[in-house]
Write a protein that holds these residues in place. Structure first.
Motif, short mmCIF file in Angstrom:
data_model
loop_
_atom_site.label_atom_id
_atom_site.label_comp_id
_atom_site.label_asym_id
_atom_site.label_seq_id
_atom_site.Cartn_x
_atom_site.Cartn_y
_atom_site.Cartn_z
N LEU A 177 0.82 -1.20 0.00
CA LEU A 177 0.00 0.00 0.00
C LEU A 177 0.86 1.26 0.00
CD1 LEU A 177 -2.81 -1.03 2.53
CD2 LEU A 177 -2.99 -0.86 0.05
N LYS A 178 1.94 1.24 0.78
CA LYS A 178 2.83 2.40 0.81
C LYS A 178 3.44 2.68 -0.57
CE LYS A 178 4.39 2.98 5.56
NZ LYS A 178 5.60 3.10 6.41
N SER A 179 3.74 1.62 -1.29
CA SER A 179 4.33 1.80 -2.63
C SER A 179 3.36 2.48 -3.58
CB SER A 179 4.76 0.44 -3.20
OG SER A 179 3.62 -0.34 -3.58
N LYS A 180 2.08 2.47 -3.24
CA LYS A 180 1.05 3.10 -4.07
C LYS A 180 0.58 4.43 -3.50
CE LYS A 180 -0.47 -1.49 -5.53
NZ LYS A 180 0.03 -1.41 -6.92
N GLY A 181 1.29 4.91 -2.47
CA GLY A 181 0.94 6.20 -1.89
C GLY A 181 -0.21 6.16 -0.91
N LEU A 182 -0.53 4.96 -0.39
CA LEU A 182 -1.62 4.80 0.56
C LEU A 182 -1.07 4.41 1.92
CD1 LEU A 182 -4.03 2.63 -1.65
CD2 LEU A 182 -4.06 5.12 -1.39
N PHE A 183 -1.80 4.73 2.97
CA PHE A 183 -1.48 4.16 4.28
C PHE A 183 -2.52 3.10 4.60
CE2 PHE A 183 -4.27 7.72 5.50
CZ PHE A 183 -5.09 7.16 6.47
N MET A 184 -2.15 2.19 5.48
CA MET A 184 -3.01 1.05 5.75
C MET A 184 -3.91 1.32 6.96
SD MET A 184 -2.10 -2.99 6.27
CE MET A 184 -1.95 -3.08 8.04
N SER A 185 -5.18 0.99 6.81
CA SER A 185 -6.11 0.93 7.93
C SER A 185 -6.47 -0.54 8.15
CB SER A 185 -7.38 1.73 7.61
OG SER A 185 -7.11 3.11 7.51
N ALA A 186 -6.80 -0.88 9.39
CA ALA A 186 -7.13 -2.27 9.70
C ALA A 186 -7.78 -2.31 11.08
CB ALA A 186 -5.88 -3.15 9.70
N TRP A 187 -8.35 -3.46 11.39
CA TRP A 187 -8.83 -3.68 12.75
C TRP A 187 -7.64 -3.87 13.69
CZ3 TRP A 187 -13.55 -2.18 12.96
CH2 TRP A 187 -14.42 -2.39 11.90
N GLU A 188 -7.88 -3.79 14.99
CA GLU A 188 -6.78 -3.70 15.95
C GLU A 188 -5.84 -4.88 15.92
OE1 GLU A 188 -10.13 -5.18 18.84
OE2 GLU A 188 -10.03 -3.84 17.16
N GLU A 189 -6.33 -6.07 15.53
CA GLU A 189 -5.46 -7.24 15.56
C GLU A 189 -4.24 -7.09 14.66
OE1 GLU A 189 -9.58 -9.29 16.11
OE2 GLU A 189 -8.80 -7.35 15.46
N ALA A 190 -4.34 -6.21 13.63
CA ALA A 190 -3.20 -5.99 12.75
C ALA A 190 -2.03 -5.35 13.50
CB ALA A 190 -3.60 -5.11 11.57
N GLY A 191 -2.31 -4.71 14.61
CA GLY A 191 -1.26 -4.11 15.43
C GLY A 191 -0.92 -4.94 16.65
N MET A 192 -1.36 -6.20 16.68
CA MET A 192 -1.12 -7.09 17.82
C MET A 192 -0.30 -8.29 17.38
SD MET A 192 -2.90 -5.46 20.17
CE MET A 192 -3.15 -6.63 21.50
N ARG A 193 0.29 -8.97 18.35
CA ARG A 193 0.94 -10.24 18.06
C ARG A 193 0.78 -11.16 19.26
NH1 ARG A 193 7.07 -10.59 17.22
NH2 ARG A 193 6.56 -12.76 17.71
N LYS A 194 0.82 -12.45 18.99
CA LYS A 194 0.71 -13.44 20.05
C LYS A 194 2.08 -13.73 20.65
CE LYS A 194 -3.39 -15.84 18.28
NZ LYS A 194 -3.94 -17.12 17.76
N THR A 195 2.09 -13.93 21.95
CA THR A 195 3.33 -14.29 22.63
C THR A 195 2.98 -15.14 23.84
OG1 THR A 195 5.42 -13.42 23.49
CG2 THR A 195 3.41 -12.28 24.17
N MET A 196 3.99 -15.71 24.46
CA MET A 196 3.76 -16.52 25.65
C MET A 196 3.98 -15.67 26.90
SD MET A 196 2.91 -19.47 24.47
CE MET A 196 3.04 -20.52 25.92
#
Length: 852
Positions: free
Chosen positions: A557-576
């Motif tokens: 998306l950045k290569s096309k001049g756009l920024f990404m929107s998403a639901w919150e899980e896109a900014g999360m990660r699983k860990t122990m």
């Protein structure tokens, strides 16, 4: 006998046999089905018991075998414990099927068979009932026959929190009835508002004088006035001849000044959007009947001085058109409503498991397969029935899509109203419509022997044996993020959407890429995923595929001049953590212009502070809280109130009392409608000053799983969206910063009273006519019996209350409530709007006790 003659005789006999079978088959129109809730909370085990009763109203036996009854259910039905000689099994998504076992006996004419079963969760309204019932005969597996005669028995139950007349009365009691003349005349609440003496008589023929920069807004104003007066007002660019003036000044974006005096109207702004919002405030000053479609010669506008600007630059409504499609005309109505209340972002949730709704010309299967729902034996030419859509495609909101031309027209319509349209491509989860559409494309090219073309946009690993189940019970709805074809598909769709925006002449800055609810188990047994993990040194386990995917999508998306929107899980990660998997904020994409729409702040789930954690970490956050802004949730606990309630119950007060920068302060209810213990927030992360700078705005969300008519869409949207609009536009209210002040309750009650009166006496009466009229919810009356009399009140003063005492249903000509009702017996009370449309009936028993 001649072989040819013998063959034809046998063929004829076979055809007659088939015809005889068809004649002898039970007529499904003679099957009547009723659903009844038996208990809503079985043994406090968070499950319900219900019954489906099959009534044979025909003259033939309903057969003991040879049929399957399909239906949709938002409640998962347990296979164990089903009575009546049938089995009920899950098919996929919310589709279930009932099949007869050897214990099922044929149903004689005029007799019935009752089938009882368990389903998960409490059932508190008809949303939990099966829907879209249809019958399929074993000898005709590709044809489904709708059960037209299906009845949902009215629910009756007693549970804590039930919206009784007495409870509603207590809730309404804090609302003071304020004279209409004392109410502010512009909504949402402006920064500065001053009512002046006098008025201006706006009439046809008056010249609109405009700065040339505001050509779009001047034409919009002229056309809108033309609908009131019968002809458009003339526009002059430059000069000082107009009674209606659109003036340019150095002002912040979206800010405006509105001045109305006996000499005329002037709207001043530094941008077209500011002028446009000034025009919307002008509409606010007009009487409700100005929108009734009857042409007039003049409209009286009260004199005011207004200086105004929005609190947030992002004021959004998300509309789900994937689960149940809404036509282009319906979208225009919604956009006009948004414009009236100065909302500026339309988040179009157009792709889902259950539907793909925008034509992508180079991938026709997306709409040929993904935009249709109906029954087939193999399920390859269309999606299966979901959310009550039934067996036949193109019969209801289960099917439909916007052509390229339609979507471009929507973009232009929104742009003219200063509304940005953000399309959402749901990936990698919630992707079943796209997956099945690309499966159809794959099979088409494989039949032609074109393997490369077949695999070009394939969205699943055909060798994947992963087992999972999504929140909506799908078992095959996750794209395989290890396949290069998934990225080719995503880029192809992005490119074609960008081309549509370009053709429409409308800017596009972001695309929402989904990102929620990928279920545990996905990708675990995919050979393609295992191979990618083995080859990429940055990947160590399946969970790492999540940020691998969004890293690539973000870069594209950045290569096309756009920024990404998403639901919150896109900014999360699983860990122990402490031996268990948990979700934490992923620092990888923070401070990188990724915008997250954060919905999960459900009280009691443990992520109450998630929006603030993400904002504090550097993510741009659109507050989309299920606690306050999920407009599809039921208004309250009542059998007649439709909607989900997994995230709580939401009336118009929920979005109104939402405090964006400290919503802990006014969190009152949990998901079950039970009071919230403030201690739950004591250890939660609070919003920092840096985090505050990352809160870009507020969003209301209308999911459409259960919204199968425009009337119901209006009902769930209004008046709740007005609370969202107020909180997104109006400045921070005084009461919101004084939660610990002894005066807080008094200040809040005063503000709520003003808001409630503005809705009941100004905005909802306007919406009775605006845009042809909206089917907003008319709040039911509250009522109590005191000293032998029935006392009635309203949540939103301004409506008419009528009642009966003879057992009949109140209508627009029933007795008018003007004071306490002394009649003895059953009192039925109903609230009506100006057109005579009524809300739910409340029933009160006034039983006077005779003195001995």
């Amino acid at each position: 006998m001649n072989r040819f003659l013998l063959f034809n005789l046998l063929l004829l006999a076979g055809l007659r046999g088939v015809e005889a079978q068809k004649v002898q088959r039970f007529n499904e129109k003679d099957l009547h089905v009723t659903w009844q809730l038996l208990t809503t909370d079985f043994q406090n085990a968070d499950k319900s018991i219900a019954a489906l009763t099959l009534h044979n109203q025909g003259k033939k036996l309903f057969p003991a075998s040879g049929w399957t009854l399909y239906f949709n259910s938002v409640r998962e039905i347990e296979a164990e414990g089903v009575t009546g000689g049938v089995a009920i099994n899950h098919v996929n998504g919310d589709l279930f099927k009932m099949t007869p076992t050897a214990a099922f006996n044929a149903i004689p004419p005029k007799e019935a068979k009752r089938i009882e079963f368990f389903s998960g969760g409490r059932t508190l309204n008809a949303t939990g009932a099966p829907s879209g019932l249809y019958l399929v005969w074993d000898n005709d597996p590709n044809q489904g026959y709708s059960i037209a005669n299906y009845t949902i028995t009215p629910l009756k139950y007693q549970v804590a929190g039930l919206a009784t007349p007495e409870k509603v009365f207590r809730q309404n009691s804090i609302v003071q009835d304020i004279p209409a003349a004392e109410l502010p005349k512009i909504f949402p609440t402006p920064v500065n508002y001053k009512a002046l003496s006098g008025e201006f008589l706006l009439s046809a023929g008056m010249i609109i004088q405009s700065d040339v920069l505001f050509k779009n807004e001047a034409e919009y104003l002229s056309e809108a006035l033309g609908k009131r007066f019968g002809s458009n007002n003339q526009i002059v660019y430059g000069g000082e001849t107009g009674k209606i003036r659109l003036l340019k000044a150095d002002m912040p974006p979206e800010a405006y000044q509105l001045s109305v005096s006996s000499q005329g109207i002037s709207i001043t702004a530094g941008s077209g959007s500011g002028i446009f919002y000034g025009i919307q405030s002008l509409w606010s000053l007009m009487p409700a009947t100005a929108w009734n479609g009857i042409q007039v010669t003049a409209i009286s506008i009260p004199a005011v001085e207004v200086q105004d600007a929005p609190r947030f630059g992002y004021r959004s409504l998300m509309l789900d058109v994937a689960r149940n499609f809404k036509s282009k005309k319906d979208i225009f109505r919604v956009l006009d409503l948004m414009a009236l209340y100065k909302m500026n972002v339309f988040h179009l949730h157009f792709s889902e498991d259950e539907g793909w709704r925008i034509e992508i010309p180079s991938l026709p299967e997306l709409t040929e397969v993904g935009a249709k729902r109906g029954h087939t034996a193999e399920g390859k030419t269309m999606l299966p029935p979901s959310y009550g859509s039934g067996p036949l495609p193109n019969q209801n909101m289960g099917s439909g899509f916007y052509t390229k031309a339609d979507f471009i027209e929507i973009l232009k319509y929104a742009h003219r109203r200063h509304i940005s349209v953000i399309p959402e491509i749901e990936t990698p989860g919630h992707g079943r419509a796209a997956i099945k559409a690309m499966d159809a494309r794959y099979e088409k090219y494989m039949r032609q022997g074109k393997k490369q073309e077949a695999e070009q946009y394939l969205l699943r690993d055909i060798h994947d044996e992963s087992v999972y189940r999504s929140a909506q019970l799908w078992t095959d709805n996750v794209m395989c993020v290890a396949l290069p074809s998934v990225y080719a598909f995503t880029e192809k769709v992005v490119d074609e959407l960008m081309a549509m925006y370009k053709e429409a002449g409308v800017p596009l800055t972001t695309i929402h890429m989904g990102g929620d609810e990928v279920p545990a188990g996905a990708w675990e047994k995919s050979p393609a995923c295992r191979q990618l993990i083995e080859q990429d040194p940055n990947l160590h386990e399946t969970d790492d595929l999540w940020y691998y995917y969004y890293g690539r999508i973000n870069a594209m998306l950045k290569s096309k001049g756009l920024f990404m929107s998403a639901w919150e899980e896109a900014g999360m990660r699983k860990t122990m953590r402490d031996g268990a998997k948990t979700m934490i904020v992923n620092p990888r994409f923070a401070n990188n212009d990724m915008q997250l729409h954060v919905w999960n702040n459900v009280t009691g789930w443990g992520a109450e502070d998630l929006p603030y954690r993400l904002a504090n970490a550097g993510y741009k956050v659109v507050l989309s809280p299920v606690s306050n802004n999920y407009l599809d949730l039921a208004y309250c606990i009542h059998p007649e109130e439709p909607g989900y309630y997994w995230g709580g119950f939401q009336d118009v007060d929920k979005p109104f009392y939402f405090i964006p920068f400290d919503y802990y302060k006014t969190s009152k209810e949990g998901p079950g409608g039970d009071p919230v213990d403030p201690a739950i927030f004591e250890c939660k992360e609070r919003l920092t000053d840096f985090g505050r700078s990352n809160i870009v705005g507020i969003q209301g969300l209308l999911w459409n799983e259960n919204i199968r008519s425009i009337e119901l869409m209006d009902y769930m949207l209004l008046p709740k969206i007005l609370g969202v609009a107020e909180r997104a536009w109006a400045k921070e209210p005084d009461w919101s910063v004084k939660k610990d002040d002894p005066e807080f309750e008094k200040l809040y009650n005063k503000a709520w009273s003003v808001f409630a009166n503005v809705l009941g006496k100004r905005e909802l009466p306007r919406l009775t006519y605006f845009g042809g009229g909206f089917n907003y919810r008319i709040p039911p009356a509250g009522a109590v019996v005191e000293d032998g009399k029935v006392i009635v009140n309203l949540q939103l003063p301004g409506f008419t209350i009528r009642y009966t005492t003879d057992g009949t249903e109140p209508n627009p000509t029933s007795k008018l409530y003007t004071g306490p009702i002394a009649d003895n017996g059953t009192v039925k009370i109903k609230v009506f709007d100006a057109k005579g449309r009524g809300g739910h009936t409340m029933v009160v028993e006034n039983r006077k006790i005779s003195k001995p």
